[in-house]
Structures are given as structure tokens and as C-alpha cells.
Design a protein around this motif. Structure first.
Motif, mmCIF file in Angstrom:
data_model
loop_
_atom_site.group_PDB
_atom_site.id
_atom_site.type_symbol
_atom_site.label_atom_id
_atom_site.label_comp_id
_atom_site.label_asym_id
_atom_site.label_seq_id
_atom_site.Cartn_x
_atom_site.Cartn_y
_atom_site.Cartn_z
ATOM 1 N N LYS A 139 0.847 -1.184 0.000
ATOM 2 C CA LYS A 139 0.000 0.000 0.000
ATOM 3 C C LYS A 139 0.882 1.234 0.000
ATOM 4 O O LYS A 139 1.745 1.392 0.877
ATOM 5 N N PHE A 141 2.093 5.085 0.507
ATOM 6 C CA PHE A 141 1.845 6.042 1.578
ATOM 7 C C PHE A 141 0.748 7.018 1.170
ATOM 8 O O PHE A 141 0.584 7.338 -0.006
ATOM 9 N N ASP A 145 -3.187 10.860 5.636
ATOM 10 C CA ASP A 145 -3.219 10.198 6.938
ATOM 11 C C ASP A 145 -2.715 11.128 8.039
ATOM 12 O O ASP A 145 -1.708 11.827 7.870
ATOM 13 N N VAL A 148 0.658 7.648 11.749
ATOM 14 C CA VAL A 148 1.673 6.814 11.106
ATOM 15 C C VAL A 148 2.125 5.758 12.105
ATOM 16 O O VAL A 148 2.388 6.075 13.271
ATOM 17 N N ASP A 176 2.857 0.689 8.934
ATOM 18 C CA ASP A 176 3.086 1.348 7.645
ATOM 19 C C ASP A 176 4.475 1.083 7.087
ATOM 20 O O ASP A 176 4.660 1.019 5.864
ATOM 21 N N VAL A 246 5.337 11.011 5.334
ATOM 22 C CA VAL A 246 4.236 10.054 5.348
ATOM 23 C C VAL A 246 3.065 10.746 6.026
ATOM 24 O O VAL A 246 3.089 10.983 7.237
#
Length: 308
Positions: A139, A141, A145, A148, A176, A246
Motif C-alpha cells: 500500500k 503512503f 493520513d 503513522v 506502515d 508520510v
């Protein structure tokens, strides 16, 4: 005389057919695949074969369809516009992906040998299995979001089983990325040591699906194979020190080198880390002023530097 010539030809053909048969039978993937240098729109997939090969990756959306139900896009191991076939270390960079999106993938390697400068003889093709379910996947980044999740390892020093024991009970589906933050080995003597010390265990546990962020410790600078280590953890600009984002978090990585003066007898005259750290200091001063780093939310910037 004719019988002698015929015997020589038959012997020659038998020898080469035997060699070809052994080559065909033995060809396979020895390590990997694993994920490196993830971003919001790209990833690098790495694996090794036991002979030189032309290699590529095929990807498909994570939509439940059969992976081989239709032709999937192919991404090759290329360098400066040339597909790589004279190597057993395969590094495929996939760009232009969608942020925060899961993709299934399969890796392929086709054995290759050079007959002359203009002709390559290809053999069998090997691949990791890909299906409609339980295929390998990753997946990218996400840009949006606000949380993290990551795990960090350091000072493993080649204790692969100890590393696996540390991971008991961890749900990697909620992670992640995984940082290797120095001294995963005590020194590097050979390619195989990278995998026996920690990478085979990492691939078994998470690295086929969760990207690795690799940083060197002082022990990663030691041994005759240390100069080749980053070939196995490729980054876009080739530099260990770097930044990446991220979601709302900014990560900054420094590569601190050895833990003694460059003149120390232990380094046999090979250390030049003072100049290297000065290079990073100048880079760091500029980097922390850039908008890409400063715009992240307060309290969500992470600094990683290996233990020394």
C-alpha cells in the motif's frame, strides 16, 4: 576420421545439453521479494536469483479479480534506458501510483546468458505466485493520513532468530513501514550474510508487504562487502541521508558513519567520515528550512540517527 569427428560432436552436444539442463533445473529466486523506498506514488521491489536474468514486476489493483485474468502492466529492472539482464540482483522501480492505494504484485525473472555481444539466450521464467486472493501486495503512503505506525530495529548484530522472537505478537497489518536503524549485522563479508543475518527473517515476517527504511550504523560500514550494501536497499538519489513524508509526519535520516576518529587503526586507512558528516551538516541546515519539512504539523517530525 569421420567417426572421430562425429564422436567429438556428440560429446560436445552432450556436455552442453547437460550444462543447460542443470542450469534450467537450478534456476530460481533465492531471496525476496522485498519492498524499499516507498513513497506516496512509487515503490522499489527487490529480489535475487541464482543466475543472471531479465526481470520485471507486474501489478494489479486489489479488487479481487484474478491476477492473470488479463494482461497486467510490466515494469522492468532498467538503468539509463537499458533493461538489465546481466545481473542476479533485481531492483524494479514502479512510479506513477495512486497515494494510499493497495496493489497486488508478482515478480518474474527469465534466465539469460550472453552468447555474444548481440545475442542473449533466454531460458526458463520463474515467478512468485499471484492469485485473486492472498497475493503479495503493498500500500502506497497516503497524503492525508494523520497517523503513522512504524517499528524500528537496531543492534540486531546478525541474531535473526532473536529478531523473529521480538516480533512475536506484532500485527504487521497495522504497520506502515519498518526502520532498520543501524547495526543489523556486525560487519559485512558477503552478499549471503545480509540475508542470513536479518533479511531472510524480515522477508518471512513482513518485508514482502511492508516497506523497509534502511539506515546504516557504524557496523554497517565494516567489512569488504560494506561498499555494496546500499545496492540491496536502493534509494532514488543513492544517498543514505534523506527526508521523506508520510501523511502529516516528516522523517529525517542522517548517516553518522563510524564511532571513532577517522585515523583510528581499526579502520585501516579507509575512513573518511569527518568530511561526510560535514556534507550532511550543510545539507541539514538547508533541509530544515524547506517548506516540505517545515509545513508538517508540530510534534510530527521524526529524526532517526543510528546508535553508535
Amino acid at each position: 576420421m569421420n567417426r572421430l569427428i562425429l564422436l567429438i560432436i556428440i560429446t560436445h552436444l552432450f556436455y552442453w545439453s547437460t550444462i543447460a539442463g542443470q542450469y534450467k533445473q537450478d534456476f530460481g529466486i533465492t531471496h525476496g521479494p522485498y519492498l524499499c523506498d516507498m513513497s506516496e506514488t512509487a515503490v522499489t521491489i527487490v529480489w535475487l536469483t541464482n543466475h543472471n536474468a531479465l526481470s520485471w514486476v507486474e501489478i494489479a489493483p486489489d479488487d479481487g479479480s484474478h491476477f492473470y485474468g488479463k494482461e497486467r502492466p510490466k515494469y522492468f529492472d532498467t538503468y539509463l534506458g537499458r533493461k538489465q539482464a546481466a545481473t542476479h540482483l533485481h531492483k524494479v522501480r514502479i512510479e506513477n501510483l495512486t497515494p494510499g492505494t493497495r496493489y497486488r504484485y508478482a515478480v518474474f525473472s527469465r534466465s539469460a546468458s550472453w552468447e555474444n555481444d548481440a545475442k542473449i539466450v533466454y531460458g526458463i521464467t520463474v515467478a512468485n505466485p499471484a492469485y485473486s486472493r492472498n497475493s503479495l501486495s503493498f500500500k502506497t503512503f497516503s497524503t492525508s493520513d494523520d497517523t503513522v505506525s512504524f517499528i524500528m530495529f537496531n543492534d540486531i548484530h546478525g541474531r535473526a532468530q532473536f529478531m523473529k522472537d521480538l516480533c512475536k505478537g506484532i500485527d504487521f497489518s497495522s504497520v506502515d513501514m519498518v526502520f532498520f536503524n543501524g547495526d543489523m549485522s556486525s560487519s559485512f563479508i558477503s552478499e549471503e550474510q545480509i540475508f542470513t543475518d536479518f533479511m531472510d527473517a524480515s522477508i518471512e515476517l513482513f518485508a514482502k508487504r511492508i516497506p523497509i527504511i534502511f539506515n546504516r550504523g557504524n557496523h554497517e560500514t565494516r567489512g569488504p562487502f560494506a561498499d555494496f550494501l546500499m545496492d540491496y536497499f536502493p534509494v532514488r538519489d543513492g544517498k543514505v541521508y534523506r527526508t521523506f513524508n508520510v501523511g502529516d509526519a516528516a522523517f529525517l535520516i542522517l548517516d553518522c558513519g563510524e564511532d571513532k576518529p577517522d585515523s583510528d587503526i581499526e579502520y585501516s586507512g579507509l575512513a573518511d567520515f569527518d568530511a561526510y558528516r560535514n556534507e550532511q551538516a550543510a545539507w541539514l541546515e538547508k533541509t530544515i528550512k524547506q517548506m516540505e519539512f517545515r509545513k508538517q504539523r508540530p510534534g510530527l517530525s521524526f529524526f532517526t540517527c543510528p546508535r553508535r
